[in-house]
Structures are given as C-alpha cells and as structure tokens.
Enzyme design. Structure first.
Site, PDB file in Angstrom:
ATOM      1  CB  SER A 213      -0.943  -0.054   1.115  1.00 48.93           C
ATOM      2  OG  SER A 213      -1.988   0.966   1.092  1.00 48.93           O
ATOM      3  CG  ASN A 214      -0.498   4.703  -1.486  1.00 49.14           C
ATOM      4  OD1 ASN A 214      -0.987   5.522  -0.764  1.00 49.14           O
ATOM      5  ND2 ASN A 214      -0.888   4.027  -2.386  1.00 49.14           N
ATOM      6  CG  HIS A 215       3.252   6.630   3.644  1.00 48.73           C
ATOM      7  ND1 HIS A 215       3.062   5.927   4.903  1.00 48.73           N
ATOM      8  CD2 HIS A 215       4.288   6.397   3.312  1.00 48.73           C
ATOM      9  CE1 HIS A 215       4.289   5.373   5.242  1.00 48.73           C
ATOM     10  NE2 HIS A 215       5.103   5.480   4.014  1.00 48.73           N
ATOM     11  CB  SER A 216      -2.817   7.856  -0.024  1.00 47.02           C
ATOM     12  OG  SER A 216      -4.051   8.611  -0.143  1.00 47.02           O
ATOM     13  CB  ALA A 279      -2.241   7.208  -3.602  1.00 48.72           C
TER      14      ALA A 279
END
Ligand code: CTP
Length: 409
Positions: A213-216, A279
């Site tokens: 995943s990512n930090h969005s 994102a």
C-alpha cells in the site's frame, strides 16, 4: 434527521434483501415520515405483508387489479401525486428491467410510471446479475429518466459469493432519502451535476494477512467530495481504506484493491466531473497466496503485475462535456512529469503535488499544489487547507464548463 410530514412510497420487490425493508419502514416512521408500502407478489415470499402493514400502519398494496375491491382504479395515479419520494429497496433485476421498459403490471410498477416525485432505486441481487450488461444497460436507462440509483455494496451475498449486489443497510438508505429530499430544493453552482471523486490508497494482497500500500490518508479526496456536495452536486466518493468519516451529503463506496476501485469507478464513469485523487497502486502481486506465507532462509521474490491505469482508461473514452481531473504525485521533475501525465491521460486539469514539500505531506490538513491546464497554462497555489484546494479546483472546473457551453463568436 427529520422526515417529519414527508410522504414516502416504499416499493419492495422479491429478493432476499426484502427482509431489510421491515427495518427501513421502522426507521422512516421513526424519523416522522408517512410510509406507503407497495409490494410485488414475489416480495411477499420473502417478507409478509402483515409485518410491513403493521409497521407502516397502512394497508399494503400489491396488485393493480385487486380482487375484492371496487372503485380504486386510479390509486396508482393518486399515490404518485401523494408521494414526496418513491424508493424501491430492494430492487431486483426483474423490476429494474420492467421499469426501464415502462411496464406497469403491478401496483409498484404502475405507480412508478405515474409518479411525479423523485424515484430512488436501490438494486440488490447476485453479483453476476448486477454486472450483466442487460442490468447495467437498464440502470443507465433509468438514470436517463432522472431516476436516482443507490449503488449496492460490495460484500458477502446470499449465494455465498463475494461481490457487488448487497443492499446498503437501512440507516444508509434513510440518510440517502433525506439527502435526496433536501437536494430537490438544493441549489449551487453544481446542482444537477454528478461528481465522482476517488480517494485514499489501495491495498494489494500478498497473502491473507499482508498487503502492498502507500501513505495516502484520503484527506484530499474527502475534501474535494465535501466541497462538491456543498456546491449542490450529486457526489459519489470511491475510497480505499481510510479512517476518515464520510462528509454529509455524499454517497460513499468503499473499496480495497486497485481492481475494485476500477470496477466501482467504471459504474459511474458517466459522471459530469471526475476527480481522481486516489493513490492507486500501479502494481499488484501476480499470484497472491491463499495462505499466510511462512518465512525461510531463502530470499523471496515477489512477482508483480500492472494494474489498470483507471484515469487513462477514462481518458480514452470520455463523453463530450465531461471534465477529467487527475493528481500527479511527484517527488522530482514535478512540472515535466505532470505535463506528460496531463497529455497521456487526456485530462483537462492535473493537480501537481509533492509530499516532500513543506505543508504538503501525507495526512496533513494542508497542501501546496500547482494546477496545469490542457491549454498549457499553469497556476501555482500557495499553501492552503485541503478544503480550499478542493474549492479552487471545482471553481476552475465550473469555469471550464461554462466556457465550453458558451458558443464562440
Ligand atoms: N491513477 C489511476 N490508476 C492508476 C494509477 C494512477 O487512475 N493505476 C491516477 C491517479 O489517481 C492520479 C493520476 O493517475 O490522478 C496520476 O497518478 P500518479 O501516481 O501521480 O502517477 P502514475 O500515472 O501512477 O505514474 P508514476 O507512478 O509513474 O508517476
């Protein structure tokens, strides 16, 4: 939320989710509405007229030609005039098909045809029936008549399969009803327009307990959606996992993976304005494991495959008059990269942001962005709240729409 004095017709059709209509009647009555239930004969196989009649305190109507009654021929017309809103929940594929083609073989379908009030249709069925082109086409036809559609939820279905098709819970339907009733009187620069916003990260499963995943945080997208609803738009927010609360007046669709986000966006791809702040993962594990992967001393190679570029797909087949807005998340060569994305994704506007800039980090209340337009102009905005960024974006979009609709000399 009060629906005091409002007249609501609740159409119940023959699907397993009909059991939820009892709770729906109870909540509508509790919020002060008068409720007239119309059931198809198949609905009575799933829930008894006695239950709904007792809760609504009104006689349940079903047949257009009642057996033991005389002098009631115009009841469907009168009901259509009486109602402030007609909601059909659950709406089966069969009833949706009948409504799309103007059939009027029951009190429910005849009243829908005669009604002058707004109609809200809440489809509920098996996933494959829902995504079948026939059902999708019929829903598009209903939308073209001005019917409002409340998208079914993703989750476990009565068949045991997982997919789209679950009736939203009764409290969500009641809140949608009250928004629809408020929206009838609502004005604003985006009244009558549909805005689709995506937000948050996606999660791509490696195995049942791990993901990429990512930090969005989703804040930027939630802010755009809040502003769109405030400006009178019918607003649909497709969001990946976040901790954020749904702003008022918004239809929220929760998704997890990039694939699910694409499917949800695709359902609403005809929106007047699309703002993709999400994102979205560009890659997903090619073969997610069914069981938790065990560790060993070996190096592990995770094979990844590309996901669909959702925005690029939308850009390939946009309908005329539609405005497409993308975000570009860049940590270097921002302007150059954003210009390429603007062109390659066929957008009207791209919003460039750099999470390494002061005041623009993930999860912050503020952002610092540059807007790049299709005609080549660029506009750098100072640091401002995400709500204000949302406001500027939608104001610019409104200006574009007016310019497009004004014939040139
Ligand atoms: N986007 C999308 N589907 C994807 C990836 C991105 O719709 N699979 C959208 C994003 O929501 C955003 C825009 O495309 O509006 C640009 O996303 P960004 O992550 O900045 O760029 P990418 O196109 O993914 O390219 P790169 O990661 O190489 O910078």
């Amino acid at each position: 939320m009060s629906l005091g004095g409002k007249h609501i017709i609740l159409g119940v059709t023959g699907g397993i989710a009909a059991y939820k209509s009892a709770e729906l009647v109870r909540l509508l009555k509790k919020s002060g509405a008068e409720v007239q239930v119309l059931m198809t004969s198949d609905a009575a196989r799933f829930i008894t007229p006695l239950t709904l009649g007792t809760l609504s305190e009104r006689e349940i109507l079903s047949e257009i030609f009642p057996e033991n009654e005389s002098g009631s021929w115009t009841k469907h017309v009168n009901l259509g005039l009486w109602a402030d809103l007609f909601v059909i929940a659950p709406a089966t594929a069969q009833t949706i098909a009948k409504l799309a083609h103007g059939m009027s073989d029951s009190m429910l379908t005849a009243t829908a045809l005669a009604a002058r009030c707004p109609l809200l249709v809440c489809p509920a069925m098996d996933h494959d029936m829902f995504i079948h082109p026939a059902t999708q086409r019929n829903l598009e036809i209903l939308e073209s008549y001005g019917y409002r559609i409340m998208a079914p939820e993703h989750g476990e279905l009565a068949s045991g399969l997982i997919g789209h098709g679950r009736l939203p819970d009764p409290a969500s339907i009641v809140s949608r009803i009250s928004r629809e009733l408020a929206g009838v009187e609502k004005n604003g620069p985006l009244a009558g327009r549909t805005v689709l916003v995506t937000a948050g990260p996606t999660r791509e499963p490696i195995d049942p307990v791990r993901f990429i995943s990512n930090h969005s945080s989703g804040r930027m997208g939630f802010a755009v959606a809040e502003v769109a609803a405030d400006r009178g738009a019918k607003t649909i927010l497709v969001t990946g996992p976040t901790r954020l609360e749904t702003p008022k007046g918004i239809e929220r669709i929760d998704v997890t993976t990039a694939g699910e986000m694409f499917a949800a966006v695709d359902q609403h791809r005809n929106a007047d304005i699309v703002v993709m702040t999400a994102a979205v993962a560009d890659y997903t594990p090619a073969e997610p494991a069914d069981h938790k992967l065990k560790k060993s001393e070996e190096q592990v190679h995770l094979r990844l495959k590309r996901t669909t570029d959702i925005l690029q797909e939308l850009g390939k087949s946009r309908r005329s008059g539609q405005v497409l807005v993308g975000f570009a998340l860049e940590t270097r060569d921002g302007l150059a990269n954003a210009r390429v994305k603007l062109k390659s994704k066929n957008l009207d506007l791209i919003v460039l942001n750099n999470p390494l800039d002061e005041g623009a980090a993930f999860g912050h209340e503020t952002n610092r962005v540059t807007l790049l337009y299709r005609n080549g102009t660029e506009e750098a905005l100072g640091k401002m709240s995400k709500l204000d960024v949302g406001r500027v974006i939608l104001q610019r979009v409104e200006t574009m729409m007016v310019a497009e609709a004004t014939p040139s000399e």
